[in-house]
Enzyme design. Structure first.
Site, short mmCIF file in Angstrom:
data_model
loop_
_atom_site.label_atom_id
_atom_site.label_comp_id
_atom_site.label_asym_id
_atom_site.label_seq_id
_atom_site.Cartn_x
_atom_site.Cartn_y
_atom_site.Cartn_z
N ASN A 102 0.82 -1.21 0.00
CA ASN A 102 0.00 0.00 0.00
C ASN A 102 0.86 1.26 0.00
O ASN A 102 1.92 1.29 0.61
CB ASN A 102 -0.94 -0.02 1.21
CG ASN A 102 -1.86 -1.22 1.17
OD1 ASN A 102 -1.97 -1.89 0.13
ND2 ASN A 102 -2.48 -1.52 2.29
N ASP A 104 -0.56 4.24 0.90
CA ASP A 104 -1.41 5.24 1.59
C ASP A 104 -0.85 5.71 2.94
O ASP A 104 -1.39 6.65 3.53
CB ASP A 104 -2.82 4.68 1.76
CG ASP A 104 -2.87 3.33 2.48
OD1 ASP A 104 -3.76 2.51 2.15
OD2 ASP A 104 -2.02 3.11 3.37
N HIS A 119 5.97 -0.57 -2.60
CA HIS A 119 5.49 0.16 -3.78
C HIS A 119 5.52 1.67 -3.58
O HIS A 119 4.82 2.42 -4.28
CB HIS A 119 4.07 -0.30 -4.15
CG HIS A 119 4.03 -1.73 -4.58
ND1 HIS A 119 2.86 -2.44 -4.66
CD2 HIS A 119 5.00 -2.61 -4.93
CE1 HIS A 119 3.11 -3.68 -5.05
NE2 HIS A 119 4.41 -3.81 -5.22
N CYS A 127 11.45 13.47 -8.47
CA CYS A 127 11.70 13.96 -9.82
C CYS A 127 11.64 12.78 -10.78
O CYS A 127 12.26 11.74 -10.53
CB CYS A 127 13.08 14.62 -9.88
SG CYS A 127 13.57 15.03 -11.56
N CYS A 150 16.23 20.22 -11.59
CA CYS A 150 16.53 20.05 -13.02
C CYS A 150 15.42 20.59 -13.93
O CYS A 150 15.59 20.61 -15.15
CB CYS A 150 16.78 18.57 -13.32
SG CYS A 150 15.26 17.60 -13.30
N ASN A 213 -8.40 -12.97 4.03
CA ASN A 213 -9.02 -12.39 2.85
C ASN A 213 -10.44 -12.95 2.73
O ASN A 213 -10.61 -14.16 2.80
CB ASN A 213 -8.22 -12.75 1.59
CG ASN A 213 -8.60 -11.92 0.38
OD1 ASN A 213 -9.76 -11.63 0.16
ND2 ASN A 213 -7.61 -11.53 -0.39
N PRO A 214 -11.44 -12.09 2.55
CA PRO A 214 -12.81 -12.62 2.43
C PRO A 214 -13.01 -13.41 1.13
O PRO A 214 -13.96 -14.17 1.03
CB PRO A 214 -13.68 -11.37 2.44
CG PRO A 214 -12.79 -10.22 2.16
CD PRO A 214 -11.40 -10.63 2.53
N1 APR Z 1 -10.12 -7.35 4.42
C1 APR Z 1 -9.23 -8.20 3.84
N2 APR Z 1 -9.10 -8.34 2.49
C2 APR Z 1 -9.95 -7.62 1.72
C3 APR Z 1 -10.92 -6.74 2.25
C4 APR Z 1 -10.99 -6.62 3.68
N3 APR Z 1 -11.85 -5.80 4.27
N4 APR Z 1 -11.61 -6.17 1.21
C5 APR Z 1 -11.07 -6.68 0.06
N5 APR Z 1 -10.09 -7.56 0.37
C6 APR Z 1 -9.23 -8.33 -0.54
C7 APR Z 1 -9.85 -8.66 -1.89
O1 APR Z 1 -10.60 -9.86 -1.84
C8 APR Z 1 -8.62 -8.78 -2.79
O2 APR Z 1 -8.14 -10.12 -2.81
O3 APR Z 1 -8.11 -7.51 -0.84
C9 APR Z 1 -7.57 -7.90 -2.10
C10 APR Z 1 -7.22 -6.62 -2.85
O4 APR Z 1 -6.57 -7.01 -4.04
P1 APR Z 1 -6.03 -5.91 -5.07
O5 APR Z 1 -7.08 -4.90 -5.31
O6 APR Z 1 -5.48 -6.67 -6.23
O7 APR Z 1 -4.86 -5.18 -4.26
P2 APR Z 1 -3.35 -5.66 -4.02
O8 APR Z 1 -3.24 -7.13 -3.90
O9 APR Z 1 -2.83 -4.85 -2.91
O10 APR Z 1 -2.66 -5.17 -5.40
C11 APR Z 1 -1.28 -5.34 -5.55
O11 APR Z 1 -1.30 -4.10 -7.62
O12 APR Z 1 -2.31 -2.39 -8.73
C12 APR Z 1 -1.14 -2.80 -8.13
O13 APR Z 1 0.59 -1.52 -7.11
C13 APR Z 1 -0.75 -1.90 -6.97
O14 APR Z 1 0.02 -2.49 -4.75
C14 APR Z 1 -0.92 -2.81 -5.75
C15 APR Z 1 -0.69 -4.19 -6.34
#
Ligand code: APR
Length: 244
Positions: A102, A104, A119, A127, A150, A213-214
């Site tokens: 993340n 954020d 990331h 820059c 620059c 993960n749900p």
């Molecule tokens: N608690 C736990 N998991 C959750 C929740 C929750 N409340 N809500 C959603 N999820 C899960 C989803 O089921 C999904 O598997 O979080 C996951 C989010 O997946 P992505 O959107 O693919 O995010 P991420 O895995 O962090 O992406 C990896 O991809 O786009 C690039 O650089 C970006 O860091 C990012 C990387």
């Protein structure tokens, strides 16, 4: 002994714990994930236009404004119970490493220290040409603003597709994955490498691997324990049990 107590027992025995988080951990704070159907950022926006160096060069203003919009959203939300539980977990184990995909900064705002940011971080700017982090610049009306050193474009200090991860962070993350007793993969779809390889390296090094993960992911069938729940529900409960 039921699944959950086996899981808690494995954590209670652990001295070295490593955690990898993804966008799902910030979902309950109101930060959209990337790939959740309809709600994910990539459902509405094209990553090749907004999250690649070539996309930036094609339209630097569009990309700069899109990250400014995301930064605004991040500034208006707060860490959720999952972030706070992970900050608390650091004090439970003799050795604890928190790796995040993340950008954020919510882990740090919840009090987590020494977070390994694979990331980058959307609250930092660098820059485009020199790669150096820039904290201050003059507002000359250019969008994106210009590098004070620059004159080149400024960009968010995040890792885009087609780009390498920061070397130090990746080395620290790989070491932490390969030298832990328990590895937790939380809120990530496990689709983006090299981050998605870390739980597999932990598995290969004999660690107990837990997924929170749900939704099922490509990793689910390979972990020792899969908690099919929102992180903001599962993690505070886990910390409570660890402290009990
Ligand atoms: N608690 C736990 N998991 C959750 C929740 C929750 N409340 N809500 C959603 N999820 C899960 C989803 O089921 C999904 O598997 O979080 C996951 C989010 O997946 P992505 O959107 O693919 O995010 P991420 O895995 O962090 O992406 C990896 O991809 O786009 C690039 O650089 C970006 O860091 C990012 C990387």
């Amino acid at each position: 002994m039921n699944l959950e107590s086996e899981l808690v027992a494995a954590l209670k025995r652990a001295r070295r714990v490593t955690v990898l988080t993804g966008a799902g951990v910030s979902a309950e704070s109101g930060v959209p994930t990337f790939r959740d159907a309809q709600t994910g950022l990539w459902a509405d926006f094209r990553p090749e236009d907004l999250a690649t160096p070539s996309g930036f060069l094609r339209n630097p203003q569009l990309v700069w404004e899109w990250y400014a919009w995301r930064r605004e959203r991040v500034n208006t939300v707060a860490p959720n119970p999952a972030h706070h539980a992970l900050a608390a977990m650091a004090d439970v184990f003799p050795e604890f490493h928190l790796i995040t995909q993340n950008v954020d900064g919510l882990h740090q705002r919840a009090g987590s220290r020494d977070v390994i940011e694979l990331h980058g971080n959307i609250t930092r700017t660098k820059c485009f040409d020199e790669g150096t982090v820039v904290a201050e610049w003059k507002d000359t009306g250019h969008v994106p603003p210009q590098c004070p050193h620059c004159g080149g474009h400024l960009r968010p200090d995040v890792v885009w597709f087609e780009e390498m991860l920061p070397v130090d962070e990746l080395q620290r993350a790989t070491h932490a994955a390969m030298h832990c007793d328990v590895f937790l993969s939380i809120g990530t779809s496990g689709l983006v490498y090299p981050a998605a390889g870390l739980p597999l390296q932990a598995l290969g090094s004999g660690a107990t691997v837990i997924e929170v993960n749900p939704e099922p992911t490509p990793l689910t069938a390979r972990v020792h324990f899969a908690i099919s729940s929102a992180a903001g529900v599962a993690l505070p409960r886990l910390v409570e049990q660890l402290r009990a």
